[in-house]
Design a protein around this motif. Structure first.
Motif, PDB file in Angstrom:
ATOM      1  N   SER A 143       0.833  -1.194   0.000  1.00  0.00           N
ATOM      2  CA  SER A 143       0.000   0.000   0.000  1.00  0.00           C
ATOM      3  C   SER A 143       0.873   1.251   0.000  1.00  0.00           C
ATOM      4  O   SER A 143       1.911   1.305   0.662  1.00  0.00           O
ATOM      5  N   ALA A 144       0.455   2.273  -0.743  1.00  0.00           N
ATOM      6  CA  ALA A 144       1.258   3.481  -0.947  1.00  0.00           C
ATOM      7  C   ALA A 144       1.067   4.450   0.212  1.00  0.00           C
ATOM      8  O   ALA A 144       0.457   5.512   0.078  1.00  0.00           O
ATOM      9  N   ASN A 145       1.587   4.054   1.365  1.00  0.00           N
ATOM     10  CA  ASN A 145       1.493   4.879   2.561  1.00  0.00           C
ATOM     11  C   ASN A 145       2.674   4.574   3.471  1.00  0.00           C
ATOM     12  O   ASN A 145       3.299   3.519   3.364  1.00  0.00           O
ATOM     13  N   LYS A 146       2.962   5.503   4.359  1.00  0.00           N
ATOM     14  CA  LYS A 146       3.947   5.232   5.397  1.00  0.00           C
ATOM     15  C   LYS A 146       3.324   4.305   6.438  1.00  0.00           C
ATOM     16  O   LYS A 146       2.117   4.342   6.690  1.00  0.00           O
ATOM     17  N   SER A 147       4.140   3.459   7.029  1.00  0.00           N
ATOM     18  CA  SER A 147       3.648   2.522   8.028  1.00  0.00           C
ATOM     19  C   SER A 147       2.924   3.250   9.153  1.00  0.00           C
ATOM     20  O   SER A 147       3.407   4.257   9.677  1.00  0.00           O
TER      21      SER A 147
END
Length: 268
Positions: A143-147
């Motif tokens: 997924s294109a997000n920071k953890s």
């Protein structure tokens, strides 16, 4: 500096896909739409590129990314054993929001992280993702997000979190349609097991497979199934599933989970 392409424009889409394909072949990172949420991906067979993907997200090797494919044939080349129901699930729900965790083909030259010999594979429905995957082959995609932060359903959300230094190309396909991560199902057991509930309900799975074990929930044993940003990990200790409330509950089948990790959730 990242290059951003508006795929609603036919010329920009063509140029963006060509640029993204070149970037993947170089081992760079690209952000692409899927039918669930935006994903950040790279060449699945480049250990350096996969390590860069995990570092950009703020993840370690203990949370390996799933692999997206452009066809069922590509998926079967990655999988050593589809189990009793893998083929039926693919035919019913692919392309679509279902990730299947299977034993990986032992001879593959890749390093996705601490996979314990498994791989999570999915064929997304999004036409932009499919076109790129058919051009470059299997991609490791998370997924294109920071953890720890929400998954991106618009490219602007991905850019806000990931910035323009680590990602070579952003493909803007508009807002994603489903906006819910894929369902993850473990096929390494005789009975399919839901590792994370998602866009495909357990009732839909049972219409194909019959018996399906529901997602394990955190209880007094301390066994957990998902982290703060909805990305799945497999239970680390033996614990038979409980019969939880529908639609995520178990069906009473008793089986001991294997130690190890499931692939990161979505992606996609």
């Amino acid at each position: 500096m990242s290059r951003i392409y508006d795929c609603a424009d036919e010329t920009a889409r063509k140029d963006g896909l060509a640029d993204a394909a070149s970037a993947v072949r170089r081992g760079d990172l690209v952000v692409l739409p899927t039918d669930t949420v935006y994903g950040i991906g790279t060449d699945a067979f480049s250990p350096t590129a996969v390590s860069r993907l995990l570092a950009t997200k703020g993840r370690g090797r203990e949370m390996p990314p799933p692999v997206l494919v452009g066809s069922m044939r590509a998926a079967t080349a990655l999988v050593d054993d589809l189990g009793n129901h893998g083929r039926d699930l693919m035919e019913e729900f692919w392309p679509g929001p279902l990730t299947l965790v299977c034993s990986a083909t032992p001879s593959l030259s890749w390093d996705l992280g601490d996979t314990k010999g498994t791989v999570g594979v999915r064929m997304p429905m999004d036409p932009i993702a499919l076109e790129l995957l058919k051009e470059v082959g299997p991609m490791a995609v998370s997924s294109a997000n920071k953890s720890g932060r929400p998954s991106a359903t618009r490219v602007e959300e991905a850019i806000e979190q990931l910035g323009d230094e680590d990602v070579a190309v952003y493909l803007d396909g508009g807002e994603t349609e489903v906006r819910v991560s894929s369902t993850i199902v473990d096929l390494t057991y005789a009975v399919p097991r839901v590792l994370r509930a998602g866009a495909i309900s357990i009732e839909q799975l049972r219409s194909v497979c019959g018996t399906v074990i529901g997602e394990l929930r955190r209880g007094r044993t301390g066994t957990a199934k998902a982290d703060t940003d909805g990305e799945a990990q497999q239970a680390e200790q033996a614990q038979a599933p409980r019969d939880d409330a529908p639609p995520e509950g178990g069906d009473g089948a008793q089986e001991t989970p294997k130690a190890g990790r499931a692939p990161e959730g979505d992606e996609s």
